[in-house]
Design a protein around this motif. Structure first.
Motif, PDB file in Angstrom:
ATOM      1  N   ILE A   1      35.477  29.616   3.648  1.00  0.00           N
ATOM      2  CA  ILE A   1      36.721  29.501   4.425  1.00  0.00           C
ATOM      3  C   ILE A   1      37.841  30.265   3.715  1.00  0.00           C
ATOM      4  CG2 ILE A   1      38.489  27.882   5.221  1.00  0.00           C
ATOM      5  CD1 ILE A   1      36.221  25.806   5.561  1.00  0.00           C
ATOM      6  N   ARG A   2      37.875  30.142   2.403  1.00  0.00           N
ATOM      7  CA  ARG A   2      38.889  30.876   1.621  1.00  0.00           C
ATOM      8  C   ARG A   2      38.754  32.382   1.844  1.00  0.00           C
ATOM      9  NH1 ARG A   2      39.919  30.310  -4.925  1.00  0.00           N
ATOM     10  NH2 ARG A   2      41.306  32.114  -5.130  1.00  0.00           N
ATOM     11  N   ASN A   3      37.543  32.876   1.767  1.00  0.00           N
ATOM     12  CA  ASN A   3      37.324  34.309   1.957  1.00  0.00           C
ATOM     13  C   ASN A   3      37.702  34.742   3.375  1.00  0.00           C
ATOM     14  OD1 ASN A   3      36.381  34.470  -0.661  1.00  0.00           O
ATOM     15  ND2 ASN A   3      34.218  34.270  -0.065  1.00  0.00           N
TER      16      ASN A   3
ATOM     17  N   ASP B   1      40.628  37.489   4.231  1.00  0.00           N
ATOM     18  CA  ASP B   1      40.424  38.688   5.045  1.00  0.00           C
ATOM     19  C   ASP B   1      41.362  38.709   6.253  1.00  0.00           C
ATOM     20  OD1 ASP B   1      38.431  39.455   3.316  1.00  0.00           O
ATOM     21  OD2 ASP B   1      36.788  38.718   4.584  1.00  0.00           O
ATOM     22  N   LYS B   2      41.596  37.514   6.827  1.00  0.00           N
ATOM     23  CA  LYS B   2      42.375  37.447   8.055  1.00  0.00           C
ATOM     24  C   LYS B   2      43.860  37.642   7.817  1.00  0.00           C
ATOM     25  CE  LYS B   2      43.120  34.559  12.144  1.00  0.00           C
ATOM     26  NZ  LYS B   2      42.788  33.294  12.837  1.00  0.00           N
ATOM     27  N   GLN B   3      44.400  36.981   6.767  1.00  0.00           N
ATOM     28  CA  GLN B   3      45.851  37.048   6.564  1.00  0.00           C
ATOM     29  C   GLN B   3      46.286  36.916   5.121  1.00  0.00           C
ATOM     30  OE1 GLN B   3      46.042  33.829   9.397  1.00  0.00           O
ATOM     31  NE2 GLN B   3      47.126  32.567   7.921  1.00  0.00           N
ATOM     32  N   GLY B   4      45.330  37.018   4.197  1.00  0.00           N
ATOM     33  CA  GLY B   4      45.693  36.999   2.787  1.00  0.00           C
ATOM     34  C   GLY B   4      46.145  35.662   2.263  1.00  0.00           C
ATOM     35  N   SER B   5      45.747  34.563   2.923  1.00  0.00           N
ATOM     36  CA  SER B   5      46.190  33.221   2.499  1.00  0.00           C
ATOM     37  C   SER B   5      44.995  32.302   2.268  1.00  0.00           C
ATOM     38  CB  SER B   5      47.109  32.609   3.565  1.00  0.00           C
ATOM     39  OG  SER B   5      48.176  33.451   3.877  1.00  0.00           O
ATOM     40  N   GLY B   6      43.934  32.839   1.700  1.00  0.00           N
ATOM     41  CA  GLY B   6      42.691  32.090   1.584  1.00  0.00           C
ATOM     42  C   GLY B   6      42.793  30.817   0.785  1.00  0.00           C
ATOM     43  N   PHE B   7      43.347  30.875  -0.431  1.00  0.00           N
ATOM     44  CA  PHE B   7      43.435  29.672  -1.261  1.00  0.00           C
ATOM     45  C   PHE B   7      44.313  28.621  -0.612  1.00  0.00           C
ATOM     46  CE2 PHE B   7      45.609  27.156  -4.519  1.00  0.00           C
ATOM     47  CZ  PHE B   7      44.509  26.548  -5.108  1.00  0.00           C
TER      48      PHE B   7
END
Length: 785
Positions: A697-699, A703-709
């Protein structure tokens, strides 16, 4: 003469009037709407250019003071040998060998209604009706055709309407009484709480504009009444047809029941029904929904109509207890009866899954056109993980192997597809690298096709071997496979497939990474939606993952309570990161004891995991044996859970500290007012446990919006923190304290997630600081009193 308008779909009309027989969900009870739509398009295209597909038909008929507006879509209309043919396509999972032309009277009835509407409007004398059955797994097709005169079809159609008259008249009288009571209804309290009126107005305007609203309303505003009162007013004003109050937990369901009860005490006439899970409300020791095993399923549809008609004229509140009493008295399945009540009730209180879960959703409302429904989604922060669970599915190789071992040589027709699935999972295991797992961004099409053939074989085998020792095992695995195939219908770029191996075990799972689009589709089934919670921080995150859009309205209300009544301490000298935890046990235990030393009373300390809780609890018990403490345990039964809560008595003669887990049953939904809870300790920032799926989910969000963590860990963690904090101050008379323990709480990334009413913290370095500040806080209270 003024006619009362009744609007129904053809399907609603025929299914309600013509149903008969027994409940039987052994096989074929799955809705595969997406796959069915694809097959419809395939057959319609193959029929040629003269085949008119998806023809909208509508008819208005005046009968005994009612104007019936009946509408629907014929799957196909074509001409053959000078005769017009109405084609009704049905996708089925059962064997075509079991089908004859009279197997499904309801299917004929639906097509005959289309035949009458089209035939009468086109001035035809005769018309043919064709039923086309498509077996989903084998791709076989079987057709039945009958010829009718349009006069004959008209008699049939009018007979259906005539049978519906008594229901229409009952509903007309009820709606008139209900709306009069709503128009006269005033807000049930003399005054609004701070922020309550603003929230109610926002909800009403959202319904009026057929919109969607995300609302963060802190504890104390009265969120339940702030959403239900304006929704009831909208119902009485003709802006809504039905209200759905959707919750994640039974305890929040009770808040809605209480709010409706309060309004009814003030004169409101409203039919409400509370839905209880099938397994909980079933009368059998072991649920088995078929007429052979359950007397309440046998002949259910032959009995339910008269009972339903009678009770709707007597009762307005259909609680679990009321439903069970009626069902027992009339030999009815209580769960199915509760679903039938939803058709006639104004408000439905139920779990999230009755709208969002593709396997459990109320198909009688959400399968065809959208309705003027209002969806009130309580504690909406819980919907994120629930949605991912609803739209994910897994299968284990060991289940297929265990079933194979229970079958004999005579079960060849089932063993063959079973062996193929088992072999496919072996091949998937071999495809995994040394890490023993792999991820596929594409669905496993060949594997899914084998599952389809296995399901078909299960259905065929069960009919011939109903008393086989392996029958229950076959049924269980059949449902698992069908669930997997249902989820496969949603597979797109928001999914991945994981293959994990453990020795000979293989687990194949379709993982929903981002449920936003699927939730948006479900919310679009109604007129308006309000998603609300005390903790939707940050709102942008919840709007993104729960199906909102950039332009979706959002509303953030301040806490209605005096901030001086909540003392907040922040111990940022202790790290609770995993690598530092062992060193933190003693300092945390000392701080908890110091925190409770300021005033005798009841406290709770929340931890991010059971392991961390247990370690600190052990140290605390050794160092502070004179302080009464108790710990939440894994898998506590209902009696143990209630006993734990009951220990938090306002009249306790000594201090009590409960050690609990963040995100667990004691960190949200409980209401310990006054001195039942005067302080909480928050240990750590609540991050979910690190794991493969969380990292995926983080990855995805990286990829989608740079807010993985933030999306996978930080925001869900802080939500658990804020929920636990919310246990302290429950109304304007409460006073209490919170101690945050974690060095990360001082960082800018976490400070910005603190709502305004939690921003006035005092930093403390050690247990002595904590002791001094707590004593100062409680001494100030005594001086002011």
């Amino acid at each position: 003469m003024a006619y009362e308008v009744v609007e129904l779909s053809v399907r609603e009309l025929v299914e309600f009037i013509m149903r008969s027989g027994s409940i039987d969900s052994r096989f074929g009870g799955f809705d595969r709407a997406a796959e069915g739509a694809r097959i419809h398009r395939k057959l319609q295209k193959e029929a040629g250019e003269h085949y008119r597909a998806e023809v909208t038909l509508a008819e208005t008929t005046d009968v005994k003071g009612f104007t019936f507006k009946i509408q629907g879509r014929a799957d196909g209309i074509f001409e053959e040998d000078g005769i017009i043919v109405i084609d009704e396509i049905k996708t089925i999972t059962r064997s075509l060998e079991d089908m004859d032309e009279d197997s499904r009277p309801v299917h004929w009835a639906q097509a005959k209604c289309y035949g009458y509407i089209y035939g009468s409007q086109q001035g035809l004398d005769f018309i043919d009706i064709q039923l086309t059955y498509y077996q989903i797994d084998t791709k076989e097709i079987r057709r039945f055709r009958k010829s009718f005169s349009v006069v004959e079809l008209e008699d049939f159609y009018l007979a259906l309407l005539d049978a519906y008259i008594r229901w229409a008249e009952m509903q007309r009288q009820w709606v008139e009484k209900r709306d009069q009571s709503i128009h006269a209804l005033a807000f049930p309290y003399k005054t609004y709480r701070r922020g309550q009126r603003e929230m109610a107005v926002a909800v009403f305007n959202t319904i009026k504009k057929s919109g969607k609203l995300f609302c963060q309303a802190p504890t104390g505003i009265g969120k339940t009444l702030s959403t239900l009162f304006p929704s009831v007013k909208a119902l009485g004003g003709g802006m809504a047809e039905k209200l759905f109050y959707l919750t994640a937990k039974t305890i929040t369901r009770q808040a809605a029941v209480d709010a409706f009860t309060l309004m009814k005490e003030k004169g409101l006439a409203l039919r409400t029904v509370t839905l209880t899970a099938k397994d909980k409300i079933c009368f059998l020791d072991e649920r088995s929904c078929n007429p052979d095993d359950c007397p309440y399923a046998d002949g259910y549809f032959d009995r339910v109509g008269d009972v339903l008609y009678e009770v709707l004229q007597q009762d307005t509140v259909f609680s679990r207890e009321n439903i069970e009493a009626i069902a027992l008295e009339n030999n009815l399945c209580p769960f199915e009866f509760s679903l039938d009540l939803t058709l006639w009730c104004d408000a439905i209180i139920c779990d999230y899954n009755y709208l969002f879960d593709p396997l459990v959703a109320l198909k009688r409302f959400f399968i065809d056109e959208k309705g003027d429904y209002v969806f009130l989604v309580d504690e909406a922060h819980n919907l994120v993980d629930r949605a991912r669970e609803m739209y994910s599915a897994a299968l284990r190789k060991s289940d297929f192997l265990n079933l194979k071992r229970q079958l004999t040589k005579t079960d060849k027709r089932l063993k063959e597809p079973l062996n193929k699935v088992n072999q496919a999972m072996i091949d998937l295991r071999k495809s995994c690298p040394d890490s023993r797992s792999r991820i596929s961004r594409e669905e496993l099409g060949d594997f899914n096709e084998l599952l389809g053939f296995f399901c078909f074989a299960c259905e065929d085998w069960q009919k011939k071997h109903p008393d086989h020792p392996a029958a229950d095992a076959v049924l269980e695995l059949y449902f698992q496979a069908r669930t997997y195939l249902k989820i496969a219908e949603f597979y797109d770029e928001h999914y991945i497939t994981t293959i994990h191996t453990y020795g000979s075990e293989v687990i194949v799972k379709q993982v929903c990474l981002d449920p936003a689009l699927l939730l948006r589709v479900r919310l679009a089934c109604g007129r308006a939606s309000v998603l609300f919670s005390a903790t939707l921080t940050p709102l942008e995150y919840f709007i993104a993952v729960l199906g909102g859009e950039e332009e979706t309205p959002r509303y953030e209300l301040p806490s209605p309570f005096d901030p001086s009544k909540l003392g907040i301490l922040l111990a940022d000298t202790i790290s609770t990161r995993y690598v530092d935890r062992e060193e933190s046990y003693t300092p945390i235990a000392e701080m908890i004891a110091a925190f409770a030393a300021g005033k005798k009373g009841n406290y709770m300390a929340y931890f991010p995991s059971y392991a961390y809780l247990s370690a600190v609890y052990e140290v605390f018990g050794e160092r502070f044996p004179d302080i009464r403490s108790m710990a939440q345990e894994r898998d506590m039964d209902e009696a143990a859970r209630e006993a734990f809560l009951e220990a938090f008595d306002a009249e306790n003669p000594e201090t009590l500290i409960g050690f609990c887990v963040m995100g667990g049953i004691y960190s949200e939904g409980i209401d310990l007012k006054g001195d039942r809870l005067i302080g909480t300790v928050i240990v750590g920032v609540g991050l979910p446990q690190i794991g493969d799926e969380r990292n995926i989910i983080r990855n995805y969000y990286d990829d989608k919006q740079g807010s993985g963590f933030a999306y996978a860990y930080q925001f869900p963690g802080m939500n658990k923190v804020l929920q636990a904090v919310g246990r302290v101050i429950r109304d304007e008379a409460d006073r209490g304290m919170v101690l945050f323990i974690d060095s990360r709480f001082s960082s800018s990334g976490y400070r910005r997630l603190f709502p305004p009413h939690l921003s006035h913290y005092i930093k403390v370095r050690n247990a002595e600081d904590v002791r001094q500040e707590t004593r100062a806080f409680w001494n100030e209270k005594e001086e002011n009193e």
